[in-house]
Write an enzyme that holds these catalytic residues in place. Structure first.
Site, mmCIF file in Angstrom:
data_model
loop_
_atom_site.group_PDB
_atom_site.id
_atom_site.type_symbol
_atom_site.label_atom_id
_atom_site.label_comp_id
_atom_site.label_asym_id
_atom_site.label_seq_id
_atom_site.Cartn_x
_atom_site.Cartn_y
_atom_site.Cartn_z
ATOM 1 C CG LEU A 1 -1.468 4.032 1.011
ATOM 2 C CD1 LEU A 1 -2.840 3.463 0.728
ATOM 3 C CD2 LEU A 1 -1.373 4.449 2.468
ATOM 4 N N GLY A 2 2.360 2.047 -0.699
ATOM 5 C CA GLY A 2 3.251 0.926 -0.920
ATOM 6 C C GLY A 2 3.294 0.602 -2.387
ATOM 7 C CG ASP B 1 0.051 -12.771 -4.804
ATOM 8 O OD1 ASP B 1 0.751 -13.609 -4.178
ATOM 9 O OD2 ASP B 1 0.500 -11.681 -5.192
ATOM 10 N N GLY C 1 3.825 -2.836 -4.975
ATOM 11 C CA GLY C 1 3.966 -4.286 -5.001
ATOM 12 C C GLY C 1 4.057 -4.752 -6.426
ATOM 13 N N GLY C 2 3.842 -6.034 -6.589
ATOM 14 C CA GLY C 2 3.999 -6.632 -7.903
ATOM 15 C C GLY C 2 3.089 -6.034 -8.949
ATOM 16 C CG PHE C 3 -0.570 -7.028 -9.257
ATOM 17 C CD1 PHE C 3 -0.320 -7.677 -10.450
ATOM 18 C CD2 PHE C 3 -0.944 -7.762 -8.159
ATOM 19 C CE1 PHE C 3 -0.444 -9.047 -10.536
ATOM 20 C CE2 PHE C 3 -1.073 -9.134 -8.246
ATOM 21 C CZ PHE C 3 -0.822 -9.783 -9.425
ATOM 22 N N GLY C 4 1.795 -2.880 -8.948
ATOM 23 C CA GLY C 4 1.827 -1.434 -9.127
ATOM 24 C C GLY C 4 1.873 -0.706 -7.802
ATOM 25 C CB SER C 5 2.628 2.717 -6.971
ATOM 26 O OG SER C 5 3.862 2.392 -7.553
ATOM 27 C CE LYS D 1 -2.214 -2.847 -6.229
ATOM 28 N NZ LYS D 1 -2.441 -3.908 -5.341
#
Ligand SMILES: *[C@@H]1O[C@H](CO)[C@@H](O)[C@H](O)[C@H]1NC(C)=O
Ligand SMILES: *[C@@H]1O[C@H](CO)[C@@H](O)[C@H](O)[C@H]1NC(C)=O
Ligand SMILES: *[C@@H]1O[C@H](CO)[C@@H](O)[C@H](O)[C@H]1NC(C)=O
Ligand SMILES: *[C@@H]1O[C@H](CO)[C@@H](O)[C@H](O)[C@H]1NC(C)=O
Ligand SMILES: *[C@@H]1O[C@H](CO)[C@@H](O)[C@H](O)[C@H]1NC(C)=O
Ligand SMILES: *[C@@H]1O[C@H](CO)[C@@H](O)[C@H](O)[C@H]1NC(C)=O
Ligand SMILES: *[C@@H]1O[C@H](CO)[C@@H](O)[C@H](O)[C@H]1NC(C)=O
Length: 687
Positions: A367-368, A486, A370-374, A390
């Site tokens: 799905l995407g 965040d 980001g900073g913390f993982g996929s 996640k």
């Protein structure tokens, strides 16, 4: 039937009146008599029964009343279609008669320990509950109607989730609700057997249970009694509560059920129901009730008895490969479980399940990142729940125990503007977090980069108010203060009704744990980080308010907080809005995609409040509670010019150059950096 005249002296008086007033009035009285005497019904199953259904309620072909049907965040109502005169007709302030009702219900959860929100027996002034919300509102009320004495609603809730906001005692209780989900009285589910021994009951056991509700109109007392299926009504009620329902009920009223699901696809059923006004409800014929659907795994096939010899041969010949396969598989699905995690059992997912759910973490399900993982989309194998998984890489085991405790506690948060965390799984070097799946993805996709579908102003305003109330919950309404750290549009996800839900809360802590305590990390995203954060690196509710300010401006202006393509003076969104405001032309900054299609007062409110929240002095920013009050129109917004607002003085420093180079290509750029001079120069060169 007993002689009504003996029992109802006021009606006797009215009947005598007809002698003087003539025939029409007499007929009228007879009619109203007929209506009130008709309020006695018994349904052993609901096949062919005429109930008023709404939401996702339906009657199944086998005659079960299915209040919710495995649809998330939804509600169902079922009412007896005819009005019931609990009082002498027309006497709105008269006494409520005695009544009695009993029903058999069943709650089938997808997991043994996780379910939708429960069932309520309701007495309401109409056959609908207007404005009611699903989830913790059980389809009865909404934020503004909860506790309102104009509701005239009496309910008995069978509540299977603990909602702290209504002071619920636990996640397995029965309570009496008068105009409010804050129960007047509630107790954990149990029954007292005929030997006088108390036994606990699990409401979400998937087994049918029977509930009795009796009101004595003279004593003004409600008794609620619970028992497992096929057990006679216990002598000792679960609840006995003295209350004068005459204050609450109007004439006429309707009786029925309400039920809701939250994040979990559970089904709520009523199997049989009987009701009687002015007398005991008829006993249900339990043997005639329809059966609940089976829970648990399907029956084993006959294969074992027939094919066993063949199986043995095949087994022997493949055992060598088998062992090899199992070893490889074991490695593939290996996960870390330690003794201290046992108490978190229900919140732990099997890696194997998550692996299959996401089809082996296939790129197609991504799905995407980001900073913390996929983040991957998945469907859990047995329950078929749609989830977002996640994967966070995490090398260090230090602090893991506290972190998991925190994850589990975050999993207990329930708010309709937060993305529900369902649980976790741990592997070597990796942590997996399982969330509710949000079909509409993140808000930023609807705001920037030529969105496929544009949000109109009322949708945007609702999202802003929703996120504000989610953040208020984190800051002030949950048992601990949780700082999000965040807040930004890419962390706001949209559910199927386009409600904004804040995701990723509490996760920034991950970077605190397991890192060298000597170096503090600044976690956040450029453009949303309060100036003091780079100095103190201490996230506080006030730094969240700052980020929320940037978020509000972002949604109103349709622009990111820092726009790399803009000219230097318009680079920082806050500064641009600030300078437009000081020139008296604040509406120039409104998202051009909206045209003139917005409510000017609301827009000004959001823009000015955005500026207030972005104040460089933390003490000058409002709290989230105030923000919610301003947005709800419950408090007037102070004049921003009295607040000493200034431009933030963000000036491009060396650090920005790197940032710009990576910005256009990076999805959800999260800025994490040790507090060094680079970070200092990045944000606050102009201070
Ligand atoms: C069910 O009850 C409602 C309300 O009185 C009535 O309007 C409707 O015609 C009834 N339907 C059937 C099928 O009996
Ligand atoms: C639940 O009911 C709704 C509305 O009646 C329907 O659209 C949906 O398909 C049903 N879902 C299931 C799983 O039966
Ligand atoms: C709550 O329900 C009432 C009654 O239908 C409605 O007027 C109000 O707008 C609803 N409020 C919210 C916050 O949904
Ligand atoms: C319900 O209980 C909560 C938590 O104790 C409280 O904040 C809220 O004001 C109560 N609401 C009503 C309507 O009583
Ligand atoms: C029943 O549940 C209560 C908590 O609700 C607990 O204190 C008690 O020990 C339980 N009793 C039994 C017999 O399990
Ligand atoms: C409620 O229960 C009490 C026993 O606790 C009993 O004395 C009383 O008669 C009951 N009232 C009704 C209305 O059943
Ligand atoms: C209950 O309320 C009714 C109507 O509001 C009132 O007439 C009656 O006196 C009350 N009864 C008691 C016992 O308070």
């Amino acid at each position: 039937m007993n002689n009504p005249v003996r029992r109802y002296p006021s009606q006797l008086a009215s009947i005598m009146l007809h002698v003087k007033l003539g025939r029409p009035l007499f007929l009228l009285l007879l009619l109203s008599f007929a209506a009130s005497e008709d309020s006695d019904f018994t349904y052993n199953g609901f096949q062919g029964v005429n109930l008023t259904l709404d939401g996702i309620a339906q009657i199944t072909p086998t005659g079960l009343l299915m209040l919710t049907n495995e649809t998330k965040q939804n509600q169902g109502h079922a009412f007896y279609p005819f009005p019931i005169h609990f009082k002498n007709p027309g006497s709105d302030d008269g006494n409520v008669f005695s009544f009695s009702t009993t029903f058999v219900f069943g709650i089938i959860p997808p997991y043994p320990d996780l379910s939708g929100h429960g069932i309520a027996f309701v007495i309401a002034p109409s056959r609908a509950l207007p404005g009611a919300l699903p989830s913790q509102y059980i389809g009865l009320f909404n934020e503004s109607t909860n506790g309102d004495s104009n509701n005239h609603v009496v309910a008995v809730e069978i509540d299977t989730i603990q909602s702290k906001e209504f002071s619920d005692i636990n996640d397995n209780h029965v309570g009496i609700d008068i105009n409010s989900l804050n129960s007047s009285v509630s107790v954990p589910a149990y029954y007292t057997d005929h030997n006088g021994v108390g036994q606990n009951l699990t409401l979400i056991s998937g087994k049918p249970m029977q509930l009795w509700i009796e009101y004595n109109g003279e004593e003004k007392k409600i008794n609620v009694t619970l028992a497992p299926f096929n057990v006679d009504k216990p002598d000792i009620p679960l609840l006995s509560f003295k209350t004068n329902l005459s204050w609450i009920m109007k004439d006429p009223m309707y009786v029925g059920f309400s039920s809701s699901t939250g994040s979990v696809l559970s089904s709520h059923y009523v199997l049989g129901w009987s009701f009687n006004l002015k007398g005991p409800a008829k006993k249900l014929t339990l043997s005639q009730l329809p059966k609940l659907p089976r829970v648990g795994p399907k029956e084993k096939s006959k294969f074992l008895t027939i094919g066993l010899p063949i199986v043995i041969i095949v087994f022997v010949s493949t055992v060598v490969y088998g062992v090899q396969f199992i070893v490889a598989r074991k490695r593939k699905f290996a996960e870390l479980v330690e003794d201290w995690e046992m108490e978190y059992g229900p919140h732990r997912f099997k890696y194997k399940d998550l692996y299959h759910a996401t089809k082996g973490f296939r790129d197609k399900e991504l799905l995407g990142s980001g900073g913390f993982g996929s983040v991957y989309r998945g469907i859990l194998p047995t329950s078929k729940i749609e989830v977002a998984v996640k994967r966070v890489s995490h090398e260090s085991r230090q602090g893991m125990r506290e972190f998991v405790a925190e994850v589990v506690s975050i999993g207990g948060m329930r708010h309709r503007n937060l993305v529900q965390l369902l649980g976790y799984c741990r592997r070597k070097g990796e942590l997996l977090l399982v969330y509710d799946y949000m079909p509409n993805g993140s808000l930023d996709k609807f705001l920037f980069n030529q969105p496929k579908c544009l949000l109109n102003w009322s949708q945007r305003f609702r999202i802003i108010k929703g996120v504000a109330s989610g953040l208020l919950y984190l800051h002030e309404e949950w048992e601990m203060v949780v700082v999000h750290r965040d807040v930004k549009s890419s962390n706001v996800l949209l559910d199927n009704e386009m409600n904004g839900r804040l995701g990723d809360f509490g996760l920034a802590r991950l970077y605190d744990h397991g890192s060298d305590p000597q170096t503090t990390h600044v976690v956040g995203t450029v453009g949303y980080m309060a100036p003091e954060l780079t100095r103190t690196s201490k996230a506080t509710p006030s730094t969240d308010v700052f980020a929320f300010g940037a978020f509000m401006l972002e949604v109103a202006c349709g622009r990111r907080p820092i726009e790399p393509q803009a000219s230097i003076e318009d680079l920082v969104l806050v500064d641009w809005v600030f300078s437009s405001w000081s020139r008296g032309t604040i509406l120039e900054t409104v998202d051009p995609n909206l045209g003139t299609d917005y409510v000017v007062e609301e827009m000004e409110l959001v823009l000015k409040l955005g500026l207030m929240c972005s104040h460089s002095t933390p003490a000058a920013r409002p709290s989230m509670r105030q923000v919610v009050q301003f947005l709800g129109g419950d408090a007037p917004l102070p004049d921003p010019s009295s607040l000493g607002l200034r431009a933030t003085g963000h000036v491009v420093g060396e650090g920005f150059d790197d940032f710009f180079m990576s910005y256009p290509s990076s999805f959800d750029k999260t800025f994490t950096q040790t507090q060094t001079s680079a970070a200092e120069s990045l944000i606050s060169t102009g201070r």
